[in-house]
Motif scaffolding. Structure first.
Motif, mmCIF file in Angstrom:
data_model
loop_
_atom_site.group_PDB
_atom_site.id
_atom_site.type_symbol
_atom_site.label_atom_id
_atom_site.label_comp_id
_atom_site.label_asym_id
_atom_site.label_seq_id
_atom_site.Cartn_x
_atom_site.Cartn_y
_atom_site.Cartn_z
ATOM 1 N N ARG A 17 0.747 -1.474 -0.194
ATOM 2 C CA ARG A 17 -0.402 0.161 0.035
ATOM 3 C C ARG A 17 0.700 1.322 0.199
ATOM 4 N NH1 ARG A 17 -2.558 -4.050 1.342
ATOM 5 N NH2 ARG A 17 -4.880 -4.504 1.249
ATOM 6 N N LEU A 24 -5.073 1.241 -0.588
ATOM 7 C CA LEU A 24 -6.014 1.418 -0.283
ATOM 8 C C LEU A 24 -7.641 1.188 -0.236
ATOM 9 C CD1 LEU A 24 -4.765 4.322 2.232
ATOM 10 C CD2 LEU A 24 -4.169 2.057 2.579
ATOM 11 N N GLU A 28 -9.368 0.610 5.199
ATOM 12 C CA GLU A 28 -8.315 0.933 5.633
ATOM 13 C C GLU A 28 -8.036 2.217 5.915
ATOM 14 O OE1 GLU A 28 -6.452 -2.619 3.629
ATOM 15 O OE2 GLU A 28 -6.266 -0.497 1.714
ATOM 16 N N LEU A 29 -8.979 3.305 4.832
ATOM 17 C CA LEU A 29 -8.649 4.676 4.784
ATOM 18 C C LEU A 29 -9.097 5.332 6.264
ATOM 19 C CD1 LEU A 29 -7.550 7.289 3.574
ATOM 20 C CD2 LEU A 29 -9.821 7.458 1.973
ATOM 21 N N GLU A 30 -10.236 4.634 6.218
ATOM 22 C CA GLU A 30 -10.502 4.937 7.276
ATOM 23 C C GLU A 30 -10.417 5.364 8.907
ATOM 24 O OE1 GLU A 30 -15.625 4.674 9.746
ATOM 25 O OE2 GLU A 30 -14.304 2.852 8.032
ATOM 26 N N LEU A 33 -7.755 7.665 9.349
ATOM 27 C CA LEU A 33 -8.067 9.137 9.572
ATOM 28 C C LEU A 33 -8.894 9.001 11.148
ATOM 29 C CD1 LEU A 33 -10.570 9.467 5.805
ATOM 30 C CD2 LEU A 33 -7.732 10.307 7.124
ATOM 31 N N ILE A 40 -12.999 12.745 7.133
ATOM 32 C CA ILE A 40 -12.829 12.493 5.104
ATOM 33 C C ILE A 40 -12.521 14.095 4.330
ATOM 34 C CG2 ILE A 40 -15.267 12.476 4.831
ATOM 35 C CD1 ILE A 40 -12.340 10.175 3.102
ATOM 36 N N LEU A 43 -9.911 15.849 4.910
ATOM 37 C CA LEU A 43 -8.604 15.122 3.385
ATOM 38 C C LEU A 43 -9.267 15.510 2.365
ATOM 39 C CD1 LEU A 43 -6.247 12.954 2.660
ATOM 40 C CD2 LEU A 43 -8.658 11.483 3.025
#
Length: 57
Positions: A17, A24, A28-30, A33, A40, A43
């Motif tokens: 990654r 991602l 995974e992004l959550e 963050l 979000i 971002l």
């Protein structure tokens, strides 16, 4: 920052990654963050600052 406990993935999966071999996913992004304490919306707003359209506005 050690992403292994945050993402609950193995070292090789994290490496893929970070190097762009695997994207991602949303889950995974959550997790990243939440760990960083940003939304979000924050971002996406920060990403928009790098576009010519955002600069021109």
């Amino acid at each position: 920052m050690d992403l292994i406990p945050i993402l609950e993935l193995g070292r090789n999966a994290i490496y893929d990654r970070l190097n762009g071999k695997t994207a991602l996913d949303a889950r995974e992004l959550e997790k990243i963050l939440v760990f960083l304490g940003i939304s979000i919306d924050t971002l996406l707003a920060s990403a928009a600052l790098d576009t010519p359209e955002a600069v021109a506005s």
